[in-house]
Design a protein around this motif. Structure first.
Motif, PDB file in Angstrom:
ATOM      1  N   GLY A 249       0.886  -1.386  -0.025  1.00 19.86           N
ATOM      2  CA  GLY A 249       0.110   0.167   0.015  1.00 19.86           C
ATOM      3  C   GLY A 249       0.893   1.439  -0.008  1.00 19.86           C
ATOM      4  N   GLU A 250       0.096   2.414   0.023  1.00 20.23           N
ATOM      5  CA  GLU A 250       1.118   3.734   0.444  1.00 20.23           C
ATOM      6  C   GLU A 250       0.768   4.128   1.720  1.00 20.23           C
ATOM      7  N   ASP A 251       1.361   4.105   2.648  1.00 19.35           N
ATOM      8  CA  ASP A 251       1.095   4.909   4.100  1.00 19.35           C
ATOM      9  C   ASP A 251       1.093   6.365   3.758  1.00 19.35           C
ATOM     10  N   THR A 252      -0.279   6.746   3.487  1.00 14.25           N
ATOM     11  CA  THR A 252      -0.203   8.257   3.025  1.00 14.25           C
ATOM     12  C   THR A 252      -0.069   9.361   3.853  1.00 14.25           C
ATOM     13  N   LEU A 253       0.108   8.907   5.333  1.00 13.67           N
ATOM     14  CA  LEU A 253       0.822   9.752   6.296  1.00 13.67           C
ATOM     15  C   LEU A 253       2.186   9.939   6.212  1.00 13.67           C
ATOM     16  N   VAL A 254       2.805   8.696   5.876  1.00 17.17           N
ATOM     17  CA  VAL A 254       4.189   8.861   5.640  1.00 17.17           C
ATOM     18  C   VAL A 254       4.762   9.274   4.249  1.00 17.17           C
ATOM     19  N   LYS A 255       3.676   9.106   3.359  1.00 13.56           N
ATOM     20  CA  LYS A 255       3.805   9.413   2.015  1.00 13.56           C
ATOM     21  C   LYS A 255       4.925   8.394   1.271  1.00 13.56           C
ATOM     22  N   ARG A 256       4.741   7.084   1.885  1.00 10.51           N
ATOM     23  CA  ARG A 256       5.901   6.412   1.233  1.00 10.51           C
ATOM     24  C   ARG A 256       4.927   4.825   0.695  1.00 10.51           C
ATOM     25  N   PRO A 257       5.502   4.054  -0.532  1.00  6.36           N
ATOM     26  CA  PRO A 257       4.903   2.834  -0.698  1.00  6.36           C
ATOM     27  C   PRO A 257       5.401   2.040   0.581  1.00  6.36           C
ATOM     28  N   ILE A 258       4.390   0.999   1.025  1.00  9.69           N
ATOM     29  CA  ILE A 258       4.831   0.024   2.052  1.00  9.69           C
ATOM     30  C   ILE A 258       4.548  -1.168   1.664  1.00  9.69           C
ATOM     31  N   ILE A 259       5.335  -2.192   2.190  1.00  9.78           N
ATOM     32  CA  ILE A 259       5.327  -3.588   1.964  1.00  9.78           C
ATOM     33  C   ILE A 259       5.598  -4.207   2.784  1.00  9.78           C
ATOM     34  N   ILE A 260       4.473  -4.676   3.733  1.00 12.46           N
ATOM     35  CA  ILE A 260       4.402  -5.152   5.097  1.00 12.46           C
ATOM     36  C   ILE A 260       4.065  -6.724   5.268  1.00 12.46           C
ATOM     37  N   PRO A 261       4.821  -7.433   6.067  1.00  8.49           N
ATOM     38  CA  PRO A 261       4.410  -8.623   6.149  1.00  8.49           C
ATOM     39  C   PRO A 261       3.346  -9.118   7.258  1.00  8.49           C
ATOM     40  N   PHE A 262       2.652  -9.838   6.930  1.00  3.74           N
ATOM     41  CA  PHE A 262       1.581 -10.235   7.768  1.00  3.74           C
ATOM     42  C   PHE A 262       1.272 -11.905   7.865  1.00  3.74           C
ATOM     43  N   ASP A 263       0.681 -12.169   8.925  1.00 11.45           N
ATOM     44  CA  ASP A 263       0.384 -13.689   8.936  1.00 11.45           C
ATOM     45  C   ASP A 263      -1.111 -14.303   8.479  1.00 11.45           C
ATOM     46  N   ILE A 264      -2.241 -13.214   8.899  1.00  7.88           N
ATOM     47  CA  ILE A 264      -3.584 -13.143   8.297  1.00  7.88           C
ATOM     48  C   ILE A 264      -3.838 -11.951   7.820  1.00  7.88           C
ATOM     49  N   VAL A 265      -4.427 -12.076   6.775  1.00  8.12           N
ATOM     50  CA  VAL A 265      -4.995 -10.707   5.947  1.00  8.12           C
ATOM     51  C   VAL A 265      -6.709 -11.097   5.938  1.00  8.12           C
ATOM     52  N   VAL A 266      -7.411 -10.065   6.637  1.00 10.95           N
ATOM     53  CA  VAL A 266      -8.708 -10.237   6.482  1.00 10.95           C
ATOM     54  C   VAL A 266      -9.574  -9.118   5.593  1.00 10.95           C
ATOM     55  N   HIS A 267     -10.317  -9.800   4.849  1.00 12.71           N
ATOM     56  CA  HIS A 267     -11.099  -8.800   3.786  1.00 12.71           C
ATOM     57  C   HIS A 267     -12.362  -8.257   4.750  1.00 12.71           C
ATOM     58  N   ALA A 268     -12.441  -6.997   4.935  1.00 19.47           N
ATOM     59  CA  ALA A 268     -13.662  -6.589   5.419  1.00 19.47           C
ATOM     60  C   ALA A 268     -14.988  -6.467   4.288  1.00 19.47           C
ATOM     61  N   ILE A 269     -15.325  -7.506   3.936  1.00 23.13           N
ATOM     62  CA  ILE A 269     -15.997  -7.612   2.814  1.00 23.13           C
ATOM     63  C   ILE A 269     -17.415  -6.634   2.947  1.00 23.13           C
ATOM     64  N   GLY A 270     -18.105  -6.026   1.917  1.00 22.19           N
ATOM     65  CA  GLY A 270     -18.974  -5.166   1.905  1.00 22.19           C
ATOM     66  C   GLY A 270     -20.384  -6.062   1.734  1.00 22.19           C
ATOM     67  N   MET A 271     -21.421  -5.123   1.666  1.00 23.44           N
ATOM     68  CA  MET A 271     -22.666  -5.815   1.408  1.00 23.44           C
ATOM     69  C   MET A 271     -23.215  -5.363   0.049  1.00 23.44           C
ATOM     70  N   ASP A 272     -23.465  -6.849  -0.700  1.00 22.78           N
ATOM     71  CA  ASP A 272     -23.923  -6.365  -2.113  1.00 22.78           C
ATOM     72  C   ASP A 272     -25.472  -6.639  -2.068  1.00 22.78           C
ATOM     73  N   PRO A 273     -26.149  -6.171  -3.197  1.00 30.06           N
ATOM     74  CA  PRO A 273     -27.576  -6.506  -3.096  1.00 30.06           C
ATOM     75  C   PRO A 273     -27.903  -7.970  -3.045  1.00 30.06           C
ATOM     76  N   ASN A 274     -28.918  -8.366  -2.464  1.00 29.99           N
ATOM     77  CA  ASN A 274     -29.114 -10.005  -2.642  1.00 29.99           C
ATOM     78  C   ASN A 274     -28.776 -10.376  -3.974  1.00 29.99           C
ATOM     79  N   GLU A 275     -28.184 -11.327  -4.094  1.00 25.19           N
ATOM     80  CA  GLU A 275     -27.793 -11.943  -5.702  1.00 25.19           C
ATOM     81  C   GLU A 275     -29.217 -12.222  -6.449  1.00 25.19           C
ATOM     82  N   ASP A 276     -30.446 -12.760  -5.631  1.00 22.92           N
ATOM     83  CA  ASP A 276     -31.512 -12.964  -6.226  1.00 22.92           C
ATOM     84  C   ASP A 276     -32.272 -11.821  -6.251  1.00 22.92           C
ATOM     85  N   ASN A 277     -32.098 -10.526  -6.290  1.00 21.92           N
ATOM     86  CA  ASN A 277     -32.806  -9.134  -6.456  1.00 21.92           C
ATOM     87  C   ASN A 277     -33.415  -9.232  -7.801  1.00 21.92           C
ATOM     88  N   PRO A 278     -32.763  -9.512  -8.866  1.00 25.89           N
ATOM     89  CA  PRO A 278     -33.395  -9.344 -10.149  1.00 25.89           C
ATOM     90  C   PRO A 278     -34.677 -10.255 -10.452  1.00 25.89           C
TER      91      PRO A 278
END
Lengths: 349, 238, 450, 228
Positions: A249-278
């Protein structure tokens, strides 16, 4: 039939609607496409709910038993409405299980679909085992143990990436999913509680822990649980040879690109319309708004309305919504439905 | 070949060997120039805890980067490089190298405490800057600041005698900071004291300066006190 | 719901999402792996309903054609197209025959083994030059290298060059006795591919731009019925390799490459510019990254190794590789060569664009000036495939133009570099005497018959 | 140093490009563009900063950025593929470069001088790179192994089994007619004019070359007619 309200969907909004209908002395018919009631919090195995802090299975479980034990409610599980005839006061719905339901009004509590992270492939979901979604992480929290799915090691660091499937025109999702910031802050605390040696970082572009969620979740996760908030929207997730994930990413406060190691990455997934909506729109003859959620009628005097008279909606069917508000809206929609029926009776007499 | 964007590269990230032949090919100067990358590769997870153990740094983790501190800062108005919000952020993530780049200005904090007053989350930025300055001294990253020297002279005096003799502290401070012991203002100050103070008082002061009296039954109190302070420091910073 | 319910952990899809139910992991590796089987399980839902919110430029193109504004150079059954999926699950037709080679200036100038390997493959498949493919002199480069490097050039000029070249492709069949549209352009260069797609989009969206270039094309006599000709798809050569990969492996492969560790570098301008048009295949990298290059390596049975800087650019930079080489070499060493060497321990890095091959190939040697002595052979996917199919490393694959240590790879594949080199040096004498072997009758390129 | 009015004019020219609105939709400072930017990994350059300057209409700093920073961009367009707003920072940089040339900015001239060989090749031949440009003298940093077989360049080129590639001064042979058509494109789209603004000497050289080629083409046409 003018004493019956058909409720489609048995998540928090639908369950709330059903109880409100019977409390008003009317009958409710609940149609749920899954084999169990409770909606997303139960089916996806949420951990502790925001903001009550109660376990989903307890809190939503209470709503389920209240409805199941309610003699005024008829429940069709594993069924969908396949066709609908009639108009307000006299709807006839044919169900996929062969049954026919007649009702005077309808409440669509059809909810949403979790964003499928597979549609944002550069963030590593489906490629790396240690990239999870918030729902999966909640399930992990429910097991009482935090471990990397790849090899079971306790993570030193977990990154939660906000706005996965939200606020992203690249994939046609222009909306904010409203609750992920708070859910993520909550999740960070739960992780730290179970695994004190794990540090949690949340990568954000804004933090939207609105209203009373501010101190209870945002501040608390930071001040008591030492969650670190980094102002960077992540661009890509890859793996280094030692198996750790690299978050770019870019740490926009440091204004530098970052490449940081992690053990788990969690996606805070959003809410889609119900796929059955159509399909729902077609069966019930209602409109969808431009993102694919159910179109709301003029709200000020036609609260909880849809584009068709006698059919109401509530909760996440309208757009990203919290559980608490979905419950309130379920009750509101039920009240509108009951009021409709009451008006018809008054008019007839 | 010139690097046009040279001003966009920090000089210490340019590697050039002026005269170089590799495999029989002359690649002197810019032909072999390489640039080292500027991206950040890791956080130091313990750094925040380290700073929290210094007096003033305790609340650093509460910061949410609103920027009120920097906006209110007396020094920021003079120098936009002086940015408490930024240092707090770097501290939280353990980006030590970035902090060290500002080693020559962090100590310029004038302790006006406007930042601490305005901070909506009680981070106490002024304290964080102090903590950072002390950490850098401890690490040998910066020379001891004059105030640290003064502080140490002051405490040495107390450990030794259980009391403060102003003239001795001042002379000790001058010695430590390599300042001349006889300074113009001091001479003037002395002349005026001689002019206005009673002789008995002057004599007492002169005597005290020469013999440096100790507090009654001070005994080993100073040593015990010093040992205790060292112990506490050890416990806090490891 | 009991999350340990075995049924819940496999096929069921909850209303609330991709129903992958988490199971408690165990510390033992085997059990942990088993518990997370769902992660490895194939998920194919990248067919999100994007409604009107994501524009498919082709839809607008068809409308313009209907309105009589443009002529679309269509891919017909004669082109024997294969359908592939792109990023959003959209379909794209890749013609496999009757192709007009739109060459790449960087490739031809610098890595000629690229186009020769490609044409060699077409010959191996029995394609007839002049009927199944055409290489001719009536084409210019896309000119985008200069544009991206200097800013001299503009959208109008890029559009006019695009339409001029593709008009020629459209009419090129005529002098060989074919219908209009017989040959469909196959773009060799990654930047041309990206640039043409971007320009096509501008052309479709802007009536003003169409008006402007129409005047130019009219003056050049490059309109058909007074209309602009725009191709239905912009097709990259590596997409042709992709759809032909199984035929290449089953019909032509001669060398077992299962011991070869390959890494992939896909050109940014292939899959990041107008990215919705890049090919994705659920069978390749889980459909999570573009399938190009990896798919042919896989089909040939080579090992494909991931590395942490997979998404990174090569460092080419257009102007940079000419006059800002300090950046180019530093970037490619730090983000590509070192990583492919140290992390992946790869035998070869495969790419699909001239700029990338040149950058990574030429800029590794200088690393040794600063203790970065990393090296790895760099070549195009189609060159590697040609080697695996028995093409001559010099005459066809033209590895003599590469600076990186291709010798090591060739030897590891069981081909004798020294023997091939000896043969080639002898052949050079023949060349001096004018005895040159051609892939097709040269006259074809100048309008002559095959 | 330019006057404010000049800087404003430069900004107006950038904003006036027909691509501008589709390449800049808004910006929340998320940093995803800079995260993936190769130039940002080595230069003090940030596509996010460029977008912010444009978005906030900071004409003075836009002008500053055009002196130097915009030339750092490698035009890989990863930023555009990632931006959640669907901005194209790389595309905006391309517009800014065009405008820098239009305004004859000295910095642009300085940057582009070493790139002149590519421009010359492109504009005269329709190729951008030719084998004779990649000679060891020009590229000592590419090492002694720049090609693996010793020999005269023209012979080595002849050993490529495709006639159109057996050239030394161009990457492939471009027919005379095609070249002449391309010159018309340069003239009609203002490319020649940009070139003149940038480098008058180069422009003169190229003009002469084009005139020569055109004459050659006319002669060839006459010959063809005679034959018929």
């Amino acid at each position: 039939m003018q004493d019956t309200v058909l409720i489609v969907g048995a998540g928090p909004a639908g369950l709330s609607a059903a109880s409100t209908v019977t409390a008003s002395g009317y009958k409710a018919v609940v149609v749920e496409k899954e084999e169990i009631l409770g909606g997303a919090p139960i089916i996806s195995g949420y951990a502790k709910l925001v903001p009550s802090g109660e376990w989903a299975k307890d809190a939503i479980g209470r709503m389920v038993s209240r409805v199941e034990e309610d003699s005024g409610v008829t429940i069709h599980k594993g069924a969908k409405v396949e066709s609908l005839d009639g108009e307000v006061g006299s709807f006839t719905a044919k169900l996929s299980n062969g049954e026919t339901v007649t009702a005077g009004a309808i409440v669509l509590a059809t909810g949403f679909t979790h964003f499928d992270s597979i549609n944002k492939p550069e963030w590593g979901f489906g490629t790396f085992e240690d990239v999870l979604t918030t729902t999966q992480m909640e399930q992990m929290v429910s097991t009482g143990k935090i471990a990397c799915p790849s090899d079971g090691r306790v993570p030193e660091r977990v990154a939660i990436l906000l706005c996965v499937g939200s606020r992203d025109r690249q994939i046609g999702r222009e909306w904010c999913s409203k609750i992920c910031c708070t859910v993520s802050a909550n999740l960070a605390m739960e992780i730290k509680e179970i695994s004190p040696e794990t540090d949690v970082f949340i990568y954000y572009m804004d933090i939207r822990t609105f209203g009373l969620y501010e101190d209870k979740f945002y501040w608390k996760s930071q001040e008591e649980f030492k969650t670190k908030f980094v102002k960077a929207r992540i661009a890509e997730v890859t793996a280094s040879p030692d198996g750790r994930l690299l978050v770019k990413g870019e740490d926009t406060l440091v204004k530098r690109p970052i490449i940081i190691p992690f053990d788990i990455v969690v996606h805070a997934i959003g809410m889609d319309p119900n796929e059955d909506n159509p399909e729902i729109a077609k069966v019930f003859g209602i409109g969808l708004e431009k993102h694919g959620f159910i179109e709301r009628a003029e709200h000020y005097t036609n609260t909880c309305g849809t584009t068709r008279r006698g059919i109401y909606s509530c909760g996440a069917a309208y757009g990203p919504e919290t559980i608490d508000d979905s419950i309130s809206q379920g009750a509101a929609a039920a009240s509108r439905a009951v009021a409709d029926l009451n008006a018809l009776v008054q008019k007839a007499s | 070949m010139a690097i046009h964007e040279k001003s966009l590269i920090e000089p210490d990230r340019l590697q050039t060997t002026e005269s170089l032949v590799v495999d029989g090919v002359d690649v002197s100067g810019s032909w072999n120039t390489m640039i080292t990358p500027r991206y950040l590769r890791d956080y130091d997870d313990d750094f925040e805890k380290t700073i929290q153990k210094y007096g003033g740094g305790e609340n650093v983790h509460r910061c949410w980067q609103c920027g009120s501190c920097t906006n209110s800062c007396t020094m920021y108005a003079q120098n936009v490089q002086f940015n408490p919000r930024y240092w707090i952020y770097l501290t939280r993530l353990g980006l030590k190298d970035e902090i060290v780049k500002d080693k020559d200005i962090i100590w310029q904090c004038v302790s006006c405490n406007k930042c601490t007053n305005i901070c909506p989350k009680d981070v106490r930025p002024e304290g964080v800057m102090k903590a950072l300055a002390h950490w850098m001294e401890d690490q040998g990253i910066t020379e001891k600041s004059p105030s640290s020297h003064f502080d140490e002279t002051f405490w040495e005096e107390i450990y030794h005698t259980g009391r403060i003799e102003d003239a001795a502290v001042m002379m000790g401070f001058f010695k430590r900071t390599n300042q001349p012991l006889v300074q113009e203002w001091l001479v003037l100050f002395g002349q005026r004291m001689m002019k206005y103070l009673p002789v008995s008082q002057l004599l007492k002061m002169g005597l005290n300066f020469i013999v440096t009296p100790r507090t009654k039954s001070w005994g080993k109190t100073g040593e015990v006190l010093k040992a205790y302070v060292e112990e506490q420091k050890e416990a806090a910073h490891g | 719901m009991n999350s340990k319910d075995p049924k819940a952990n496999n096929e069921t899809q909850g209303v609330a999402g991709h129903g992958s139910f988490f199971q408690q992991t165990d510390l033992s590796r085997e059990e942990a792996v088993k518990a997370t089987d769902w992660v490895r399980k194939h998920v194919d839902r990248r067919t999100v309903d994007l409604g009107d919110r994501m524009d498919d430029v082709r839809e607008h193109m068809y409308e313009l054609e209907k309105d009589g504004e443009i002529i679309i150079h269509r891919i017909t059954d004669e082109h024997e197209p294969q359908t592939v999926k792109t990023l959003f699950g959209w379909e794209k037709k890749i013609p496999t025959k009757q192709l007009w080679h739109h060459k790449s200036c960087g490739q031809c100038g610098n890595i000629p083994g690229y186009p020769t390997s490609l044409m060699w493959f077409m010959n191996e498949f029995g394609y007839v030059p002049g009927k199944d493919y055409l290489d001719e002199t009536d084409q210019t480069s896309c000119t985008a290298w200069n544009y991206h490097g200097s800013g001299i050039g503009n959208v109008e000029s890029l559009a006019a060059v695009f339409l001029r070249n593709f008009h020629q492709a459209y009419v090129s069949g005529k002098q060989h006795g074919h219908e209009l549209g017989h040959f469909f352009p196959l773009v060799h260069c990654g930047t041309s591919f990206g640039n043409y797609k971007e320009i096509r989009k501008y052309l479709i969206e802007s009536a003003e731009l169409r008006e402007k270039v129409k005047k130019i094309l009219g003056k050049l006599g490059r309109l058909v019925d007074g209309k602009l000709v725009i191709p239905e798809e912009i097709v990259h050569y590596s997409e042709w390799v992709h759809v032909m990969r199984n035929r290449i492996a089953s019909e032509l492969q001669k060398i077992d490459v299962s011991n070869i560790r390959t890494t992939t570098h896909v050109a940014c301008h292939y899959y990041k510019m107008v990215h919705e048009d890049a090919v994705y295949d659920p069978e390749v990298l889980g459909g999570n990254r573009t399938a190009i290059i990896t798919s042919i390596a896989q089909a040939l049975g080579a090992q494909t190794i991931d590395y942490s800087t997979w998404y990174d650019c090569c460092g080419f930079g257009f102007r940079h590789i000419i006059s800002e080489r300090e950046f180019t070499r530093s970037f490619t060493m730090d983000r590509k060569i070192r990583v492919a060497r140290e992390e992946a321990n790869a035998d070869v890095m495969l790419a699909n664009d001239t700029g990338c091959v040149t950058t990574m190939d030429k800029n590794q040697w200088i690393g040794r000036a600063h203790d970065q002595n990393f090296s790895i052979p760099i070549m195009a996917d189609v060159q590697f495939a040609a080697l695996a199919c028995g093409a001559d490393p010099f005459k066809i694959v033209q590895l003599q133009w590469h600076a990186s240590p291709c010798e090591d790879l060739v030897e590891k594949m069981g081909i004798s570099w020294s023997q091939a080199k000896k043969n080639f040096q002898e052949y050079l004498k023949e060349v001096e005497n004018g005895n040159i072997e051609y892939l097709y009758n040269p006259e074809l390129a100048y309008g002559g018959q095959a | 140093m330019a006057t404010y009015a000049e800087m404003q004019q430069i900004y107006d020219d950038i904003r006036g490009d027909f691509r501008y609105d589709s390449e800049l939709n808004g910006c929340l400072n998320c940093g995803i563009c800079t995260a993936t930017c190769p130039a940002a990994h080595f230069y003090d350059y940030s596509p996010r900063e460029i977008v912010q300057l444009l978005w906030t209409e900071n004409v003075e700093q836009i002008y500053d950025a055009m002196q130097e920073k915009i030339w750092a961009c490698a035009q890989c367009m990863t930023c555009a593929a990632r931006c959640p707003f669907k901005n194209s920072p790389g595309g905006l940089v391309a517009i800014m470069r065009e405008v820098a040339i239009k305004h004859e900015m000295q910095s642009a001239k300085d940057v582009l001088r070493p790139f002149g060989r590519v421009m010359l090749k492109l504009i005269t031949t329709g190729n951008q790179l030719s084998p004779d440009m990649i000679q060891p003298d020009h590229f000592p940093d590419w090492g002694p192994n720049i090609q693996k077989v010793e020999g005269d360049l023209s012979v080595l080129r002849k050993a490529i089994p495709v006639k159109t590639l057996q050239t030394v001064e161009t990457a492939w042979e471009v027919s005379l007619k095609t070249s002449v058509e391309m010159y018309t494109i340069w003239e009609m789209t203002g490319v020649m004019k940009s070139l003149e603004l940038m480098d008058e000497n180069l422009f003169d050289v190229i003009e002469d070359f084009i005139d020569e080629k055109r004459e050659e083409y006319e002669e060839w046409l006459e010959e063809q007619e005679d034959e018929d």
